[in-house]
Design a protein around this motif. Structure first.
Motif: not given
Length: 531
Positions: A2-7, A98-105, A513-516
């Motif tokens: 589960k990811t969380q928006n950066l801001f 940008g949907s890659d989970p490790e990129l988000v991590n 997710n952050d871009v959205a």
């Protein structure tokens, strides 16, 4: 995951400023329980409390960066590593999105470091008691500036324009913000390292390794020299590197000043925080996920009959066919960097059939397992738990051996390149002394003149699997970097594969997710107003 928006994460971290993962206020740094939290609403009454406030910034905040992302981008992307594991192989074919989970991590971890550092910089000085030394406070805040600069140095080289955030409270109620220009981000990085230099204590690294874990004034100068090199500010990079060299703080392990050890000793548990270490992540498995180093499992051999890992699996990453062919005969670094069939490692304990154990003899190419590369990664692979040789493993099989972010050999090569300064070649005595110190430790002959290609090659071999080659490729002309990568065999031993990156592949996508939630990430960057 589960990811969380950066801001939104900024908001959460600010609202819980009050409970930051700072590390123990009572334990020594090397024995910290990393889950300890100290409230910023309370006063720090002792020097030990303040000195330990940055402990978490040497480990937990970096875990999701170091666990897979760092190697999936910097080593698989550069063509040093091979993998066909679906969670980490996108950069092998330049298909990362940008949907890659490790990129988000990786993105999330770098921003977590910035948020933690910002909290210390902005709030800690007002929350110390009268018994706290100003020198101790200055040093702790200097560490926070160092960490923020380092996180931004990775962000700008990976994503380019990103938001500059010096105080998370400024955006707690309005987290939709523009990115800032790359030149402004580099200015912030320079300012932060300079602030760290002014605050951090000077050290001389000794054999008392327990005292070497935290960064120093020399660490900040070394990192700033690297930043100057990336900006092609060659005179500044040379001067800063020479300042560090002349200080005597760091030495090559196994070099002429420390002849009793070798290149391979750099990557053992017993030599955590050795004299060559400029900045290293400090892992201390405590039973909680994210406190240990996973490289021993992800880099080793696991084929059902022999395993270097304490887990039931291993070998997520392997050497590329390209890097296997890059080391020359007689280069002592090869065996300590990658394992080839028949190599023997008496000090690496492995699990064998029948619940038995022994030392490692690398099996034939078709039996190494993992990724079908025909070889395995040796750096950071220390084997099955073996007392003081390896330290312990946690229940996820993660271990306590450090991860280098920068070491002295890197600085020496920076000095050589900065002295070259964009020229075709140089016979400058200082440049030759620096590069030859690195080469001689590797068992290679001294050079009498040095070119950029000499240094570039030396950097790849010396720092292989340490996360530098992708960034080195990113700072040379695009056409040259593209030609290098297009010529690499990025397949395994059974199937050659070749891929050519586009110009846009040298910077990676922002998380979808952050871009959205913050469309301004895709708008042109704006100048930053430095106060």
């Amino acid at each position: 995951m589960k990811t969380q928006n950066l801001f939104n994460r900024y908001r959460l971290l600010v609202l819980t400023t009050v409970v930051l993962v700072f590390g123990s206020c009572q334990e020594d740094f090397t024995n910290r329980p990393p889950e300890d939290a100290i409230s910023l609403d309370a006063y720090y009454s002792s020097n030990s409390q303040v000195a330990s406030a940055t402990n978490g910034l040497y480990s937990r905040t970096w875990f999701q960066f170091n666990n897979k992302f760092f190697y999936a981008i910097a080593e698989v992307g550069s063509g040093n590593m091979y993998t066909n594991s679906s969670d980490v192989n996108a950069m092998r074919t330049f298909s990362l999105t940008g949907s890659d989970p490790e990129l988000v991590n990786g993105w999330s971890a770098l921003w977590a470091n910035i948020a933690q550092a910002n909290a210390i910089i902005n709030f800690l000085p007002a929350r110390v008691g009268p018994g706290v030394s100003s020198d101790v406070l200055n040093n702790t805040v200097g560490e926070a500036y160092f960490m923020r600069a380092t996180a931004y140095f990775y962000l700008v080289r990976l994503w380019g324009a990103v938001p500059i955030i010096e105080n998370n409270l400024d955006y707690a109620s309005s987290p939709i913000i523009h990115t800032n220009r790359v030149e402004d981000i580099y200015k912030l990085i320079e300012l932060d390292y300079q602030e760290a230099i002014g605050r951090l204590v000077a050290k001389t690294r000794t054999a008392n390794y327990a005292e070497n874990g935290h960064v120093s004034k020399g660490s900040a100068k070394a990192m700033l020299a690297k930043v100057f090199l990336y900006e092609q500010k060659y005179p500044q990079a040379k001067a800063m590197a020479e300042d560090v060299i002349n200080s005597g703080e760091f030495k090559l392990l196994g070099g002429s000043q420390l002849p009793g050890k070798s290149f391979g000793d750099l990557f053992t548990y017993a030599n955590n925080n050795n004299e060559e270490s400029i900045f290293a992540l400090q892992w201390k498995g405590d039973g909680n996920y994210g406190s240990g180093n996973n490289c021993n499992t992800q880099f080793g051999i696991s084929n059902g009959s022999i395993s270097t890992s304490n887990a039931s699996y291993g070998g997520v990453f392997a050497p590329s066919q390209d890097i296997m062919a890059a080391f020359s005969t007689g280069d002592l670094r090869r065996k300590e960097t990658l394992m080839l069939p028949g190599d023997v490692y008496p000090n690496v304990k492995v699990a064998l059939p029948g619940s038995t154990f022994g030392s490692l003899t690398v099996p034939p190419a078709d039996q190494i397992g993992g990724q079908g590369a025909g070889s395995a990664i040796k750096k950071y692979c220390i084997g099955i738990v073996n007392g003081d040789v390896t330290g312990k493993a946690d229940k996820w099989a993660m271990m306590d051996n450090n991860t280098y972010i920068m070491r002295y050999a890197d600085l020496l090569l920076i000095h050589a390149e900065a002295t070259l300064g964009g020229s075709t070649s140089t016979s400058d005595a200082g440049a030759l002394s620096s590069i030859n110190a690195v080469r001689n430790r590797a068992g290679l002959a001294s050079l009498t003149t040095v070119t950029f290609n000499d240094i570039f090659r030396e950097r790849r071999l010396e720092l292989c699997f340490e996360g530098d080659y992708w960034f080195d490729l990113g700072r040379i002309p695009r056409s040259q970097a593209t030609a290098i990568m297009a010529a690499q065999n990025r397949g395994n031993r059974l199937s050659a594969e070749y891929y050519t990156p586009d110009a846009g592949d040298f910077l990676i996508d922002y998380p979808d997710n952050d871009v959205a939630k913050n469309p301004l990430l895709l708008e042109p960057p704006v100048p930053y107003n430095f106060n």
